[in-house]
Motif scaffolding. Structure first.
Motif, PDB file in Angstrom:
ATOM      1  N   SER A 149       0.830  -1.209   0.000  1.00 50.43           N
ATOM      2  CA  SER A 149       0.000   0.000   0.000  1.00 50.43           C
ATOM      3  C   SER A 149       0.860   1.254   0.000  1.00 50.43           C
ATOM      4  CB  SER A 149      -0.936  -0.006   1.215  1.00 50.43           C
ATOM      5  OG  SER A 149      -0.191  -0.065   2.433  1.00 50.43           O
ATOM      6  N   GLY A 150       1.976   1.215   0.732  1.00 45.75           N
ATOM      7  CA  GLY A 150       2.890   2.349   0.732  1.00 45.75           C
ATOM      8  C   GLY A 150       3.562   2.540  -0.618  1.00 45.75           C
ATOM      9  N   HIS A 151       3.869   1.428  -1.292  1.00 41.92           N
ATOM     10  CA  HIS A 151       4.473   1.525  -2.620  1.00 41.92           C
ATOM     11  C   HIS A 151       3.517   2.188  -3.605  1.00 41.92           C
ATOM     12  CE1 HIS A 151       7.266  -2.118  -1.621  1.00 41.92           C
ATOM     13  NE2 HIS A 151       7.423  -1.105  -0.806  1.00 41.92           N
ATOM     14  N   GLU A 152       2.202   1.921  -3.483  1.00 36.46           N
ATOM     15  CA  GLU A 152       1.221   2.572  -4.348  1.00 36.46           C
ATOM     16  C   GLU A 152       1.204   4.075  -4.105  1.00 36.46           C
ATOM     17  OE1 GLU A 152      -2.495   0.702  -3.636  1.00 36.46           O
ATOM     18  OE2 GLU A 152      -1.873  -1.266  -4.419  1.00 36.46           O
ATOM     19  N   LYS A 153       1.337   4.499  -2.839  1.00 42.29           N
ATOM     20  CA  LYS A 153       1.405   5.933  -2.537  1.00 42.29           C
ATOM     21  C   LYS A 153       2.654   6.556  -3.147  1.00 42.29           C
ATOM     22  CE  LYS A 153      -1.090   5.499   1.861  1.00 42.29           C
ATOM     23  NZ  LYS A 153      -0.996   5.662   3.345  1.00 42.29           N
ATOM     24  N   VAL A 154       3.767   5.811  -3.120  1.00 40.70           N
ATOM     25  CA  VAL A 154       5.014   6.321  -3.704  1.00 40.70           C
ATOM     26  C   VAL A 154       4.843   6.548  -5.198  1.00 40.70           C
ATOM     27  CG1 VAL A 154       7.401   5.710  -4.263  1.00 40.70           C
ATOM     28  CG2 VAL A 154       6.533   5.336  -1.950  1.00 40.70           C
ATOM     29  N   LEU A 155       4.269   5.583  -5.900  1.00 40.71           N
ATOM     30  CA  LEU A 155       4.085   5.706  -7.345  1.00 40.71           C
ATOM     31  C   LEU A 155       3.156   6.866  -7.685  1.00 40.71           C
ATOM     32  CD1 LEU A 155       3.769   1.919  -8.318  1.00 40.71           C
ATOM     33  CD2 LEU A 155       5.768   3.402  -8.575  1.00 40.71           C
ATOM     34  N   ALA A 156       2.089   7.041  -6.900  1.00 40.92           N
ATOM     35  CA  ALA A 156       1.181   8.167  -7.139  1.00 40.92           C
ATOM     36  C   ALA A 156       1.879   9.495  -6.874  1.00 40.92           C
ATOM     37  CB  ALA A 156      -0.059   8.023  -6.256  1.00 40.92           C
ATOM     38  N   TRP A 157       2.694   9.550  -5.831  1.00 43.56           N
ATOM     39  CA  TRP A 157       3.421  10.781  -5.495  1.00 43.56           C
ATOM     40  C   TRP A 157       4.447  11.122  -6.564  1.00 43.56           C
ATOM     41  CZ3 TRP A 157       8.516  11.953  -3.669  1.00 43.56           C
ATOM     42  CH2 TRP A 157       8.663  13.204  -3.080  1.00 43.56           C
ATOM     43  N   VAL A 198      18.092   5.429  -4.730  1.00 46.07           N
ATOM     44  CA  VAL A 198      17.773   4.642  -3.539  1.00 46.07           C
ATOM     45  C   VAL A 198      19.066   4.306  -2.810  1.00 46.07           C
ATOM     46  CG1 VAL A 198      16.660   2.540  -2.680  1.00 46.07           C
ATOM     47  CG2 VAL A 198      15.783   3.652  -4.727  1.00 46.07           C
ATOM     48  N   GLU A 199      19.031   4.428  -1.494  1.00 43.90           N
ATOM     49  CA  GLU A 199      20.180   3.980  -0.703  1.00 43.90           C
ATOM     50  C   GLU A 199      20.393   2.489  -0.943  1.00 43.90           C
ATOM     51  OE1 GLU A 199      21.733   3.832   3.946  1.00 43.90           O
ATOM     52  OE2 GLU A 199      19.667   4.395   3.478  1.00 43.90           O
ATOM     53  N   ASP A 200      21.649   2.107  -1.139  1.00 48.14           N
ATOM     54  CA  ASP A 200      21.960   0.737  -1.562  1.00 48.14           C
ATOM     55  C   ASP A 200      21.868  -0.225  -0.376  1.00 48.14           C
ATOM     56  OD1 ASP A 200      22.694  -1.443  -2.949  1.00 48.14           O
ATOM     57  OD2 ASP A 200      24.619  -0.694  -3.636  1.00 48.14           O
ATOM     58  N   CYS A 201      20.645  -0.590  -0.036  1.00 46.30           N
ATOM     59  CA  CYS A 201      20.374  -1.595   1.002  1.00 46.30           C
ATOM     60  C   CYS A 201      19.409  -2.599   0.386  1.00 46.30           C
ATOM     61  CB  CYS A 201      19.780  -0.965   2.252  1.00 46.30           C
ATOM     62  SG  CYS A 201      20.818   0.287   3.025  1.00 46.30           S
ATOM     63  N   ARG A 202      19.944  -3.614  -0.292  1.00 41.58           N
ATOM     64  CA  ARG A 202      19.145  -4.455  -1.179  1.00 41.58           C
ATOM     65  C   ARG A 202      17.976  -5.139  -0.481  1.00 41.58           C
ATOM     66  NH1 ARG A 202      22.811  -5.306  -5.488  1.00 41.58           N
ATOM     67  NH2 ARG A 202      24.084  -3.422  -5.504  1.00 41.58           N
ATOM     68  N   HIS A 203      18.184  -5.723   0.687  1.00 44.26           N
ATOM     69  CA  HIS A 203      17.107  -6.473   1.328  1.00 44.26           C
ATOM     70  C   HIS A 203      15.977  -5.551   1.780  1.00 44.26           C
ATOM     71  CE1 HIS A 203      19.072 -10.337   1.242  1.00 44.26           C
ATOM     72  NE2 HIS A 203      20.164  -9.802   1.726  1.00 44.26           N
ATOM     73  N   LEU A 204      16.295  -4.293   2.055  1.00 44.67           N
ATOM     74  CA  LEU A 204      15.271  -3.347   2.474  1.00 44.67           C
ATOM     75  C   LEU A 204      14.571  -2.698   1.290  1.00 44.67           C
ATOM     76  CD1 LEU A 204      17.192  -1.549   5.376  1.00 44.67           C
ATOM     77  CD2 LEU A 204      15.434  -3.305   5.587  1.00 44.67           C
ATOM     78  N   SER A 205      15.291  -2.512   0.189  1.00 41.84           N
ATOM     79  CA  SER A 205      14.750  -1.749  -0.930  1.00 41.84           C
ATOM     80  C   SER A 205      14.312  -2.611  -2.108  1.00 41.84           C
ATOM     81  CB  SER A 205      15.798  -0.745  -1.418  1.00 41.84           C
ATOM     82  OG  SER A 205      16.945  -1.415  -1.925  1.00 41.84           O
ATOM     83  N   ARG A 206      14.562  -3.909  -2.079  1.00 42.21           N
ATOM     84  CA  ARG A 206      14.342  -4.740  -3.256  1.00 42.21           C
ATOM     85  C   ARG A 206      12.888  -4.693  -3.740  1.00 42.21           C
ATOM     86  NH1 ARG A 206      17.741  -8.197  -5.087  1.00 42.21           N
ATOM     87  NH2 ARG A 206      18.816  -8.396  -3.104  1.00 42.21           N
ATOM     88  N   ALA A 207      11.927  -4.873  -2.836  1.00 46.03           N
ATOM     89  CA  ALA A 207      10.527  -4.901  -3.253  1.00 46.03           C
ATOM     90  C   ALA A 207      10.105  -3.553  -3.831  1.00 46.03           C
ATOM     91  CB  ALA A 207       9.641  -5.272  -2.068  1.00 46.03           C
ATOM     92  N   LEU A 208      10.554  -2.461  -3.218  1.00 47.32           N
ATOM     93  CA  LEU A 208      10.211  -1.136  -3.732  1.00 47.32           C
ATOM     94  C   LEU A 208      10.847  -0.909  -5.097  1.00 47.32           C
ATOM     95  CD1 LEU A 208       8.975   1.666  -3.415  1.00 47.32           C
ATOM     96  CD2 LEU A 208      11.024   2.354  -2.137  1.00 47.32           C
ATOM     97  N   GLU A 209      12.105  -1.330  -5.268  1.00 50.17           N
ATOM     98  CA  GLU A 209      12.776  -1.163  -6.555  1.00 50.17           C
ATOM     99  C   GLU A 209      12.039  -1.909  -7.664  1.00 50.17           C
ATOM    100  OE1 GLU A 209      16.803  -2.355  -6.089  1.00 50.17           O
ATOM    101  OE2 GLU A 209      17.406  -0.558  -4.994  1.00 50.17           O
ATOM    102  N   VAL A 210      11.558  -3.111  -7.362  1.00 52.29           N
ATOM    103  CA  VAL A 210      10.818  -3.887  -8.363  1.00 52.29           C
ATOM    104  C   VAL A 210       9.589  -3.117  -8.820  1.00 52.29           C
ATOM    105  CG1 VAL A 210       9.453  -5.971  -8.732  1.00 52.29           C
ATOM    106  CG2 VAL A 210      11.665  -6.123  -7.592  1.00 52.29           C
ATOM    107  N   ASP A 211       8.823  -2.572  -7.871  1.00 51.31           N
ATOM    108  CA  ASP A 211       7.614  -1.826  -8.232  1.00 51.31           C
ATOM    109  C   ASP A 211       7.970  -0.574  -9.028  1.00 51.31           C
ATOM    110  OD1 ASP A 211       5.997  -3.671  -7.015  1.00 51.31           O
ATOM    111  OD2 ASP A 211       5.837  -2.572  -5.122  1.00 51.31           O
ATOM    112  N   LEU A 212       9.056   0.103  -8.665  1.00 53.44           N
ATOM    113  CA  LEU A 212       9.466   1.303  -9.396  1.00 53.44           C
ATOM    114  C   LEU A 212       9.888   0.964 -10.822  1.00 53.44           C
ATOM    115  CD1 LEU A 212      11.545   3.104  -6.612  1.00 53.44           C
ATOM    116  CD2 LEU A 212       9.349   3.854  -7.536  1.00 53.44           C
ATOM    117  N   LEU A 213      10.649  -0.117 -10.970  1.00 49.89           N
ATOM    118  CA  LEU A 213      11.112  -0.510 -12.304  1.00 49.89           C
ATOM    119  C   LEU A 213       9.950  -0.960 -13.187  1.00 49.89           C
ATOM    120  CD1 LEU A 213      14.354  -2.435 -11.301  1.00 49.89           C
ATOM    121  CD2 LEU A 213      14.242  -0.260 -12.504  1.00 49.89           C
ATOM    122  N   LEU A 214       9.029  -1.714 -12.613  1.00 46.83           N
ATOM    123  CA  LEU A 214       7.874  -2.164 -13.392  1.00 46.83           C
ATOM    124  C   LEU A 214       6.988  -0.988 -13.791  1.00 46.83           C
ATOM    125  CD1 LEU A 214       6.901  -5.439 -11.494  1.00 46.83           C
ATOM    126  CD2 LEU A 214       8.066  -5.226 -13.685  1.00 46.83           C
ATOM    127  N   ALA A 215       7.047   0.096 -13.017  1.00 50.46           N
ATOM    128  CA  ALA A 215       6.275   1.296 -13.357  1.00 50.46           C
ATOM    129  C   ALA A 215       6.994   2.159 -14.384  1.00 50.46           C
ATOM    130  CB  ALA A 215       5.986   2.105 -12.098  1.00 50.46           C
TER     131      ALA A 215
END
Length: 359
Positions: free
Chosen positions: A36-44, A55-72
């Protein structure tokens, strides 16, 4: 003008700060690290116009968000934490907070060129995860084998186990038979350890076979490099995470620690040993060099020539590692280029690629 958005990622929240071309803060947003937070990020982000995401290079923390950003369809670059630290020291606002960190990420992305770019992962991430998992299981099995030897000696000093034999099923079955009928806590624990070693060995062999199938299918050119086996090739592929991100073989050599470091003294340039770089890849290259020399491949002739020129054996092996690094880089690029071909992609067997971010 493109707006740069820096993201400071955490387990529970992500903080975004947008800056303009001069590094001035425009807006900020904090969301939950959930879909749900990722959807807010994409809308923003869609309200910011043209944006570049860092993105700060912390793969395990940012991986899911990066996937959504790239797919968008967003461009995503990664900022190493050491670059952020230097930016924070030069900032006017003191302290350390999520917005300050996110702003530092954005300003680094403005200042630095050629930052690593996040991409959707192919088989290289699977190879890294499987190789790392296998390595951890081998370490665990080795610890059990070492302790088991002492327990067996305590149970009966006459029990002899050949060196490196505690990975063979016949030896482990024989030990279980010898422990049958004996009593005591030590015997009970030894039996449990043998059973666990058998289970680990079976799983390790399965993982090695699976790695072999992946490497032979996806990276045949790399596997053709003399002295490089399945495990070494899988390790190199997983740690490299795509040779396309290196602009030359020299950049790849600097990454894996086989390129010397230049040292200037006055008007004279010298070089010293590079003890940095990715030591896992460096170890795989060293094992390939040792194998080439031992089995009489091309590397053996190369080392002999360097020794004839007055180099020490250690220096000759370092030169051979760099030579193999160049061959590996060329093989990786060839394999990646083959996968980009529409014909190869259409005929390649196996499941569809999983959309993950390269490790």
């Amino acid at each position: 003008m493109v707006t740069v958005v820096g993201i400071d990622t955490h387990k529970n929240t992500h903080t975004l700060v947008a800056v303009d071309g001069l590094g001035r803060r425009l807006q900020e947003l904090t969301v939950e690290a959930r879909p749900s937070g990722h959807e807010k990020v994409l809308a923003w982000l869609s309200s910011q116009g043209a944006v570049k995401v860092a993105v700060e290079d912390c793969r395990h923390l940012s991986r899911a968000l990066e996937v959504d950003l790239l797919l968008a369809g967003h461009q995503v670059v990664r900022v190493h934490t050491r670059l952020m630290a230097g930016m924070r020291r030069g900032a006017r606002e003191r302290g350390k907070s999520d917005p300050i960190d996110a702003e530092a990420v954005a300003r680094v992305a403005l200042r630095e060129e050629d930052l690593p770019t996040a991409v959707l992962a192919g088989p290289e991430r699977d190879l890294k995860l499987l190789a790392d998992h296998r390595r951890s299981m081998v370490v665990r099995r080795s610890a059990l084998q070492s302790k088991l030897r002492w327990f067996l000696h305590e149970i009966d000093p006459a029990i002899e186990v050949p060196s490196r034999a505690l990975r063979r099923y016949c030896v482990l079955d024989s030990l279980q038979e010898q422990l049958a009928g004996r009593d005591g806590v030590v015997v009970e624990i030894a039996g449990d350890m043998i059973a666990e070693i058998v289970s680990l060995t079976r799983r390790i062999n399965e993982l090695e076979a699976r790695l072999g199938r992946l490497v032979r299918t996806e990276y045949p050119h790399l596997l053709a490099v003399d002295g490089l086996g399945v495990l070494g090739a899988a390790t190199i592929v997983g740690e490299t995470a795509g040779a396309v991100r290196f602009h030359s073989k020299d950049a790849f050599a600097r990454f894996n620690g086989t390129a010397p470091i230049p040292v200037w003294s006055g008007n004279h340039e010298r070089f010293r040993l590079n003890r940095g770089g990715n030591r896992t890849i460096n170890t795989a290259l060293h094992m390939a060099a040792v194998t080439q020399q031992r089995l009489g491949y091309e590397g053996a002739d190369y080392v002999a020539k360097q020794l004839a020129r007055g180099k020490t054996h250690t220096e000759a092996m370092r030169l051979l590692r760099r030579r193999i690094s160049d061959r590996v880089f060329a093989a990786l690029r060839a394999d990646e280029k083959a996968k980009e071909s529409p014909i190869d992609l259409r005929n390649r067997p196996g499941p569809e690629p999983v959309f993950e971010v390269a490790a």
